[in-house]
Design a protein around this motif. Structure first.
Motif, PDB file in Angstrom:
ATOM      1  N   PHE A 130      62.305   5.782 -15.788  1.00 49.92           N
ATOM      2  CA  PHE A 130      62.922   6.789 -14.873  1.00 49.92           C
ATOM      3  C   PHE A 130      62.505   7.651 -14.137  1.00 49.92           C
ATOM      4  O   PHE A 130      63.156   9.098 -13.455  1.00 49.92           O
ATOM      5  N   ASN A 131      61.146   7.366 -13.621  1.00 52.77           N
ATOM      6  CA  ASN A 131      60.847   8.472 -12.443  1.00 52.77           C
ATOM      7  C   ASN A 131      59.521   7.642 -12.097  1.00 52.77           C
ATOM      8  O   ASN A 131      58.966   7.166 -12.202  1.00 52.77           O
ATOM      9  N   PRO A 132      59.620   7.614 -10.794  1.00 52.92           N
ATOM     10  CA  PRO A 132      58.054   6.910  -9.918  1.00 52.92           C
ATOM     11  C   PRO A 132      56.781   7.213 -10.385  1.00 52.92           C
ATOM     12  O   PRO A 132      55.766   6.578 -10.392  1.00 52.92           O
ATOM     13  N   ASN A 133      56.819   8.643 -11.403  1.00 54.29           N
ATOM     14  CA  ASN A 133      56.034   9.096 -11.906  1.00 54.29           C
ATOM     15  C   ASN A 133      55.978   8.658 -13.704  1.00 54.29           C
ATOM     16  O   ASN A 133      55.579   9.171 -14.181  1.00 54.29           O
ATOM     17  N   ILE A 134      56.867   8.630 -14.164  1.00 58.96           N
ATOM     18  CA  ILE A 134      57.275   8.607 -15.380  1.00 58.96           C
ATOM     19  C   ILE A 134      57.677   6.646 -16.016  1.00 58.96           C
ATOM     20  O   ILE A 134      58.596   5.833 -15.231  1.00 58.96           O
ATOM     21  N   TYR A 135      56.719   6.677 -16.119  1.00 59.53           N
ATOM     22  CA  TYR A 135      56.501   4.408 -16.276  1.00 59.53           C
ATOM     23  C   TYR A 135      57.229   4.131 -17.205  1.00 59.53           C
ATOM     24  O   TYR A 135      57.211   5.574 -18.377  1.00 59.53           O
ATOM     25  N   ALA A 136      57.610   2.931 -17.657  1.00 57.09           N
ATOM     26  CA  ALA A 136      58.162   2.325 -18.261  1.00 57.09           C
ATOM     27  C   ALA A 136      57.385   1.993 -19.707  1.00 57.09           C
ATOM     28  O   ALA A 136      57.784   2.333 -20.692  1.00 57.09           O
ATOM     29  N   ASN A 137      55.842   2.021 -19.254  1.00 56.61           N
ATOM     30  CA  ASN A 137      55.494   1.328 -20.735  1.00 56.61           C
ATOM     31  C   ASN A 137      54.920   3.668 -21.260  1.00 56.61           C
ATOM     32  O   ASN A 137      53.842   3.580 -21.709  1.00 56.61           O
ATOM     33  N   GLY A 138      56.011   4.566 -20.534  1.00 57.07           N
ATOM     34  CA  GLY A 138      55.751   5.363 -21.220  1.00 57.07           C
ATOM     35  C   GLY A 138      54.227   6.627 -20.395  1.00 57.07           C
ATOM     36  O   GLY A 138      54.535   7.698 -20.520  1.00 57.07           O
ATOM     37  N   ARG A 139      53.795   6.596 -19.539  1.00 52.40           N
ATOM     38  CA  ARG A 139      52.443   6.496 -18.314  1.00 52.40           C
ATOM     39  C   ARG A 139      53.363   7.781 -18.065  1.00 52.40           C
ATOM     40  O   ARG A 139      54.677   7.470 -17.259  1.00 52.40           O
TER      41      ARG A 139
ATOM     42  N   GLY B 125      45.188  13.914 -14.789  1.00 50.72           N
ATOM     43  CA  GLY B 125      43.655  12.702 -14.379  1.00 50.72           C
ATOM     44  C   GLY B 125      43.894  11.265 -14.406  1.00 50.72           C
ATOM     45  O   GLY B 125      44.010  11.417 -14.040  1.00 50.72           O
ATOM     46  N   THR B 126      45.649  11.589 -14.422  1.00 52.25           N
ATOM     47  CA  THR B 126      46.361   9.958 -14.471  1.00 52.25           C
ATOM     48  C   THR B 126      46.960   9.979 -12.705  1.00 52.25           C
ATOM     49  O   THR B 126      48.103   8.481 -12.236  1.00 52.25           O
ATOM     50  N   TRP B 127      46.978  10.921 -12.094  1.00 54.56           N
ATOM     51  CA  TRP B 127      47.409  10.836 -10.703  1.00 54.56           C
ATOM     52  C   TRP B 127      46.590  11.419  -9.666  1.00 54.56           C
ATOM     53  O   TRP B 127      46.003  12.526  -9.327  1.00 54.56           O
ATOM     54  N   ARG B 128      46.209  11.011  -8.173  1.00 54.81           N
ATOM     55  CA  ARG B 128      44.955  11.262  -7.091  1.00 54.81           C
ATOM     56  C   ARG B 128      45.476  12.792  -6.757  1.00 54.81           C
ATOM     57  O   ARG B 128      47.032  12.402  -6.259  1.00 54.81           O
ATOM     58  N   GLY B 129      44.964  14.175  -6.429  1.00 59.77           N
ATOM     59  CA  GLY B 129      45.137  14.720  -5.983  1.00 59.77           C
ATOM     60  C   GLY B 129      44.623  15.148  -5.216  1.00 59.77           C
ATOM     61  O   GLY B 129      43.476  15.489  -5.357  1.00 59.77           O
ATOM     62  N   THR B 130      45.238  16.465  -4.629  1.00 62.16           N
ATOM     63  CA  THR B 130      43.723  17.267  -3.564  1.00 62.16           C
ATOM     64  C   THR B 130      43.790  18.443  -4.291  1.00 62.16           C
ATOM     65  O   THR B 130      43.522  18.549  -5.844  1.00 62.16           O
ATOM     66  N   ARG B 131      42.517  19.204  -3.645  1.00 58.16           N
ATOM     67  CA  ARG B 131      41.552  19.715  -4.002  1.00 58.16           C
ATOM     68  C   ARG B 131      42.258  20.718  -4.757  1.00 58.16           C
ATOM     69  O   ARG B 131      43.750  21.728  -4.752  1.00 58.16           O
ATOM     70  N   GLY B 132      41.862  21.128  -6.420  1.00 55.77           N
ATOM     71  CA  GLY B 132      42.921  22.387  -6.597  1.00 55.77           C
ATOM     72  C   GLY B 132      44.106  21.851  -7.232  1.00 55.77           C
ATOM     73  O   GLY B 132      44.542  22.615  -8.290  1.00 55.77           O
TER      74      GLY B 132
ATOM     75  N   LEU C 293      54.866  20.934 -19.194  1.00 58.66           N
ATOM     76  CA  LEU C 293      55.870  20.696 -19.753  1.00 58.66           C
ATOM     77  C   LEU C 293      57.157  21.185 -18.327  1.00 58.66           C
ATOM     78  O   LEU C 293      57.599  20.149 -17.540  1.00 58.66           O
ATOM     79  N   LEU C 294      56.378  22.014 -17.475  1.00 53.93           N
ATOM     80  CA  LEU C 294      56.525  22.564 -16.583  1.00 53.93           C
ATOM     81  C   LEU C 294      57.267  21.772 -15.012  1.00 53.93           C
ATOM     82  O   LEU C 294      57.750  21.349 -13.936  1.00 53.93           O
ATOM     83  N   SER C 295      55.946  20.682 -14.902  1.00 57.96           N
ATOM     84  CA  SER C 295      55.256  19.765 -13.934  1.00 57.96           C
ATOM     85  C   SER C 295      56.234  19.317 -14.315  1.00 57.96           C
ATOM     86  O   SER C 295      56.906  18.136 -13.006  1.00 57.96           O
ATOM     87  N   ILE C 296      56.659  18.306 -15.180  1.00 57.69           N
ATOM     88  CA  ILE C 296      56.995  17.038 -15.172  1.00 57.69           C
ATOM     89  C   ILE C 296      58.562  17.305 -15.104  1.00 57.69           C
ATOM     90  O   ILE C 296      59.156  16.565 -15.077  1.00 57.69           O
ATOM     91  N   GLN C 297      58.819  18.429 -15.788  1.00 51.54           N
ATOM     92  CA  GLN C 297      60.220  18.683 -15.413  1.00 51.54           C
ATOM     93  C   GLN C 297      60.753  19.080 -13.549  1.00 51.54           C
ATOM     94  O   GLN C 297      61.489  18.562 -13.635  1.00 51.54           O
ATOM     95  N   SER C 298      59.459  19.438 -13.089  1.00 44.29           N
ATOM     96  CA  SER C 298      59.996  19.190 -11.354  1.00 44.29           C
ATOM     97  C   SER C 298      60.214  17.921 -11.275  1.00 44.29           C
ATOM     98  O   SER C 298      60.434  17.789  -9.928  1.00 44.29           O
ATOM     99  N   LEU C 299      59.040  17.237 -11.792  1.00 39.10           N
ATOM    100  CA  LEU C 299      59.870  15.367 -11.375  1.00 39.10           C
ATOM    101  C   LEU C 299      61.188  15.345 -10.703  1.00 39.10           C
ATOM    102  O   LEU C 299      61.301  14.403 -10.852  1.00 39.10           O
ATOM    103  N   MET C 300      61.893  15.726 -12.306  1.00 35.09           N
ATOM    104  CA  MET C 300      63.311  15.118 -12.528  1.00 35.09           C
ATOM    105  C   MET C 300      64.049  16.316 -11.111  1.00 35.09           C
ATOM    106  O   MET C 300      64.807  17.330 -11.566  1.00 35.09           O
ATOM    107  N   SER C 301      63.802  15.799  -9.853  1.00 34.08           N
ATOM    108  CA  SER C 301      64.557  16.954  -9.270  1.00 34.08           C
ATOM    109  C   SER C 301      66.007  15.815  -8.577  1.00 34.08           C
ATOM    110  O   SER C 301      66.159  14.867  -9.260  1.00 34.08           O
TER     111      SER C 301
END
Length: 445
Positions: A82-91, A98-105, A118-126
């Protein structure tokens, strides 16, 4: 899991459940707070609009020092990304998990919790989910612009088909399409899962069934409008375009069938109305057998009548044919408002499984109002602590009806035309007021 972790998770669950946020819901089976299910309502004005997206949270012994494991459940049995960051296998790919590299902080900290995830996941649904793919910032060629448009189209289609239609069809027994996979063991268990939890109950845990049914009635007209718009924009039978970042089984493949989706949406509405009508018959039978729920609702009705008299409330309530599962409310328009002089009747239908299944309300008298759908379904909210009190539901409906300066909130868009006029230009507002006053006048003719 330590007592401290359990207390922390329990507090987070309670805070979300008490909140009036209409876009998030959480639940766990009994007191097992280690495994939590969450529902995110797709944000308005995006291709995910009013979709029902479910996620599973597994909390380990080291929470909150370590983040929980999170998996998407709404994947059509692992076949839809459903999203580049929400995979078909549920990932779910997020730096805080810790499932994606991010910048410090951006990494996990114990100050974060269930709601922040939940709010971070919701923000992916843009409105443009294509931009979540790494490298998007340099994707400005003609093909990329076409991909962005095509991606939005197929997400809108699959949001309707999978997250809304398949889910409701499963709840109502209309089809046998798999939507939620019942598992005896989680595919992504945390490392410290207790051994005595290896075998889960075989009965599916569906805490959001009633919520989804009630929200479907709220957003029915919006779903129809989205399907009608899609039908105009793409030809039924045309294949989904595959995105550059989709490969293997981690894709969103299929073809457009908006004509079929429209028919299925209408069939769901018919089935939900039939289910509500059955409550009346079941309630009458429960009253005849003198069941506890019938006695409880009869007592609540008597108390509500006395409370309305004591408070000087002008509205009238009665039972239909003496059935405590059907409350009839006659509402008298508030003086010195656009409702002044109006006489509206709505009914509150209650399930024999109340309060697990919340009441469904319907206005018998037509009214043009931004908080009431075209078929008369009111949009209102009752806090979790008051959901067992029927009178609170009546008061919440009246409050939504009379609220003079409600804040703008697209999540309560249950009557698209009235909503657009109410929060539109000054001329739009004048037209809204005229239509409302016309319905008030017609209510007494």
């Amino acid at each position: 899991m330590s007592d401290q972790s359990i207390i922390r998770i329990s507090k987070e669950l309670s805070e979300i459940q008490k909140d009036s946020d209409l876009s998030l819901a959480v639940a766990c089976r009994d007191a097992n707070v280690k495994h939590v299910k969450a529902m995110i309502l797709g944000p308005p004005d995006t291709p995910y609009e009013f979709g029902f997206f479910e996620f599973a949270f597994d909390f380990g012994k080291e929470y909150p020092r370590k983040s929980p494991h999170v998996a998407s459940i709404t994947t059509n049995s692992g076949s839809c990304r459903f999203n580049p960051n929400i995979y078909a296998n549920g990932r779910v790919c997020l730096s805080i998990l810790g499932t994606w590299r991010g910048t410090r902080g951006e990494e996990w900290s114990s100050a974060q919790g269930l709601e922040s995830i939940l709010l971070s996941i919701q923000s992916l649904m843009s409105s443009n989910p294509y931009e979540n793919e790494p490298g998007y910032e340099v994707a400005d060629g003609p093909n990329d612009k076409k991909n962005q448009k095509d991606y939005v189209q197929k997400i809108r289609h699959e949001t309707l088909r999978i997250s809304v239609i398949l889910r409701l069809e499963q709840y109502l027994g209309i089809r046998n399409d798999p939507l939620i996979v019942t598992r005896k063991s989680r595919p992504h268990p945390t490392e410290d899962t207790d051994s005595d939890e290896a075998d889960e109950e075989s009965v599916p845990f569906e805490p959001f069934e009633d919520l989804c049914k009630r929200r479907f009635l709220w957003y029915y007209d919006t779903y129809l409008a989205a399907a009608e718009k899609g039908k105009e924009e793409v030809a039924d039978g045309s294949q989904f375009a595959r995105m550059p970042f989709e490969s293997g089984g981690n894709t969103m493949d299929g073809c457009f069938c908006y004509g079929e989706l429209l028919c299925r949406l209408k069939a769901i509405k018919v089935a939900l109305d039939a289910e509500t009508a059955r409550w009346v018959t079941e309630g009458a039978a429960a009253m005849t057998r003198e069941m506890t729920m019938a006695a409880n609702l009869s007592r609540q009705f008597e108390q509500s009548v006395e409370a309305f008299k004591r408070d000087g409330t002008p509205h009238n309530i009665e039972l239909e044919n003496g059935n405590p599962f059907v409350w009839l409310v006659t509402y008298f328009g508030k003086p010195m408002t656009n409702l002044d002089g109006g006489l509206f009747r709505f009914r509150l239908l209650l399930s024999p499984r109340f309060p697990r299944e919340q009441p469904r309300a319907r206005f018998d008298t037509p009214i043009f109002h931004h908080s009431i759908s075209e078929d008369g379904t009111p949009c209102y909210n009752v806090t979790s602590s008051k959901r067992e009190d029927v009178r609170c539901h009546i008061e919440a409906i009246i409050e939504a009806l009379e609220e003079e300066t409600p804040p703008y909130d697209p999540r309560i868009m249950v009557h698209p035309e009235a909503h657009k006029l109410y929060w539109g230009s000054p001329e739009d507002r004048k037209l809204y007021n005229r239509k409302l006053r016309r319905s008030v006048q017609q209510s007494i003719e």
